[in-house]
Structure formats: C-alpha cells, structure tokens
Design a protein around this motif. Structure first.
Motif, mmCIF file in Angstrom:
data_model
loop_
_atom_site.group_PDB
_atom_site.id
_atom_site.type_symbol
_atom_site.label_atom_id
_atom_site.label_comp_id
_atom_site.label_asym_id
_atom_site.label_seq_id
_atom_site.Cartn_x
_atom_site.Cartn_y
_atom_site.Cartn_z
ATOM 1 N N VAL A 27 0.870 -1.173 0.000
ATOM 2 C CA VAL A 27 0.000 0.000 0.000
ATOM 3 C C VAL A 27 0.911 1.228 0.000
ATOM 4 C CG1 VAL A 27 -1.754 1.304 1.235
ATOM 5 C CG2 VAL A 27 -1.872 -1.192 1.172
ATOM 6 N N MET A 28 0.794 2.011 -1.069
ATOM 7 C CA MET A 28 1.613 3.200 -1.243
ATOM 8 C C MET A 28 0.860 4.419 -0.715
ATOM 9 S SD MET A 28 4.113 1.672 -2.917
ATOM 10 C CE MET A 28 5.060 2.955 -3.742
ATOM 11 N N GLU A 29 1.489 5.567 -0.764
ATOM 12 C CA GLU A 29 0.815 6.790 -0.333
ATOM 13 C C GLU A 29 -0.403 7.091 -1.185
ATOM 14 O OE1 GLU A 29 3.667 9.938 -0.248
ATOM 15 O OE2 GLU A 29 4.632 9.219 1.587
ATOM 16 N N THR A 112 4.533 6.504 -12.402
ATOM 17 C CA THR A 112 5.638 5.769 -11.798
ATOM 18 C C THR A 112 5.159 5.025 -10.549
ATOM 19 O OG1 THR A 112 6.291 7.609 -10.354
ATOM 20 C CG2 THR A 112 7.227 7.553 -12.594
ATOM 21 N N PRO A 113 5.883 3.990 -10.130
ATOM 22 C CA PRO A 113 5.475 3.265 -8.915
ATOM 23 C C PRO A 113 5.421 4.138 -7.676
ATOM 24 C CG PRO A 113 7.044 1.964 -10.172
ATOM 25 C CD PRO A 113 7.008 3.324 -10.808
ATOM 26 N N SER A 114 6.222 5.192 -7.646
ATOM 27 C CA SER A 114 6.263 6.033 -6.452
ATOM 28 C C SER A 114 5.139 7.053 -6.398
ATOM 29 C CB SER A 114 7.606 6.768 -6.369
ATOM 30 O OG SER A 114 7.774 7.627 -7.490
ATOM 31 N N HIS A 115 4.517 7.346 -7.566
ATOM 32 C CA HIS A 115 3.503 8.397 -7.559
ATOM 33 C C HIS A 115 2.477 8.184 -8.669
ATOM 34 C CE1 HIS A 115 1.572 12.234 -7.018
ATOM 35 N NE2 HIS A 115 1.808 12.562 -8.269
ATOM 36 N N VAL A 116 1.256 7.909 -8.257
ATOM 37 C CA VAL A 116 0.113 7.912 -9.179
ATOM 38 C C VAL A 116 -0.802 9.039 -8.715
ATOM 39 C CG1 VAL A 116 -1.863 6.637 -10.069
ATOM 40 C CG2 VAL A 116 0.277 5.442 -9.614
ATOM 41 N N PRO A 117 -0.969 10.077 -9.507
ATOM 42 C CA PRO A 117 -1.741 11.240 -9.046
ATOM 43 C C PRO A 117 -3.215 10.909 -8.882
ATOM 44 C CG PRO A 117 -1.245 11.446 -11.379
ATOM 45 C CD PRO A 117 -0.479 10.258 -10.886
#
Length: 242
Positions: A27-29, A112-117
C-alpha cells in the motif's frame, strides 16, 4: 476493535479495465501499488481519460502485472482482450484496437510506482465495500448478480457483524489492516453509470443505478486515504481504531 478480515484485494493496473485479484501487495501513499497507474488519455477531451463511461467494453479487458513489484519500475502489464488476444501494455496494436472500437482518439499514459496522481484515481486513495452491504443491496435491487466488481473497489471486507452500511458510520476514523497499514475513512462513494455495466459481458442494466439513487441517496462503498503505508494480504485482520 476487530471488525473483520480482508476477503479480497483488487487493483486495476489499467484504468477502467477489469482488475486483478492479488493475495498481497504494497500500500503506497497513493493507494494499492500500481492501481490505475496506466490509462488512456482521451484526445478529444483535454485532460480527461477514456473510461467505461465512454466505452463500456473496457470493463471486459483484463489487466494484470506479470512479475514482482518493484519501486523502480512496474512489472510488465499483460492485457487479455474480450476475444482472448494477449497484448503487453506497450503493444501499439492494443491502443489501435481500443481506439477503433471506442471511436475515440487516445494515447496511452503511465505513471511511476512512487507516484500515481489522484487525477487517475479521481477521488481518494482507496475504495472499500463490505460483504454485508453487498448482500443488502442484492435484496434491495431484487436481483442476485450484484457482482462487487461493478463497483470497482480495492478492498472487500468480510465483516464479523453483518450490519449493512455500517462502514458509513466510521467516517473520520482510522482502520488498521494487518500489522502495518492504516487508512482513514473519508466519505461516501457517489455512484455513476459505471455500476450499470456488467464487467463479465459489458451488458448494461440501468435499474441498478436507479435503485442506488433512490434507496441509498446514490451512495455505495466508501473512500479512504492512506495514513500509514506497508504491506497487506488477504486474510489480514481489520481493526477499527479508537
């Protein structure tokens, strides 16, 4: 307080495509790893995505990640069309097929894996539904085919106490999933025509949306934001925090 368990985890590598069930994920931010990370921009509507609203058959295209999750880059995305063809996301034939069938000019985009708006997810980080609410909606609608995938949730929760719509009483409270992840329940999910589309065959039944609008003030499922990241898996305990 223990309120239930994670029954299913569903992510959608491609926006508006049929999602994939996973046994565990990060679970990402922004929500589940890779959820709505790939999409088609609709060139005829500036800044908008092509979705089931414009092209209902999108719901029948099945997308999944093939490979292990990586923070540097996504695994390959495999797409199976309703006719059984298999494409990779990068295959221009996939874009061409969607473009021809939808009669829309589109272009693929991925984040990107680090950020999906939130622009791709459009609302909050995570959407969840409960088994008790689904069963009650079946009774209200009077039909048995209330497939939870119509509502495109990320989490399906198996409640200990089968109280329909109890999740709507938990707004502004924290839920802990497993040992690491915490989410904050924010608000109702307001429904649109997408729930009228059966993801198995793309057939539409407008009576479901009419029922939800009339009987539930157009609300079904709830949105949540991620407050603590980590890994979750099917079977994890779901705790309502004080």
């Amino acid at each position: 307080m223990l309120i239930g368990y994670i029954k299913e985890i569903i992510r959608h590598p491609v926006k508006s495509f049929y999602g994939e069930n996973v046994q565990e994920t990060q679970v990402m931010e922004y929500g589940l790893y890779g959820d709505r990370s790939h999409a088609f921009l609709d060139k005829t509507r500036q800044g908008k995505f092509l979705t089931i609203t414009q092209f209902p058959e999108m719901a029948r295209y099945k997308a999944r990640f093939v490979g292990e999750e990586s923070q540097e880059e996504y695994p390959n995305v495999e797409v199976i069309t309703p006719q059984g063809k298999v494409f990779s996301w990068e295959n221009e034939e996939l874009t061409k097929e969607i473009e021809e069938k939808s009669t829309c000019k589109i272009s693929p985009i991925r984040f990107t894996p680090s950020h999906v708006p939130l622009g791709a997810i459009e609302e909050e980080h995570i959407q969840l539904v409960t088994d008790a609410s689904l069963n009650r909606l079946k009774e209200i609608w009077g039909k048995t085919n209330v497939e939870h995938r119509r509502f495109r949730p990320n989490l399906l929760i198996d409640l200990n106490e089968k109280i329909p719509f109890i999740e709507e009483e938990w707004f502004n409270r924290q839920i802990k999933i497993g040992n690491e992840v915490e989410i904050k329940l924010k608000r109702h999910c307001e429904r649109c025509m997408i729930i009228t589309v059966n993801p198995e065959n793309a057939e539409k039944d407008a009576t479901l949306l009419k029922t939800v609008a009339k009987e539930r003030n157009n609300h079904f499922g709830v949105y949540a934001s991620v407050t603590k990241t980590g890994r979750i898996q099917v079977g994890d305990e779901v705790l309502l925090l004080d």
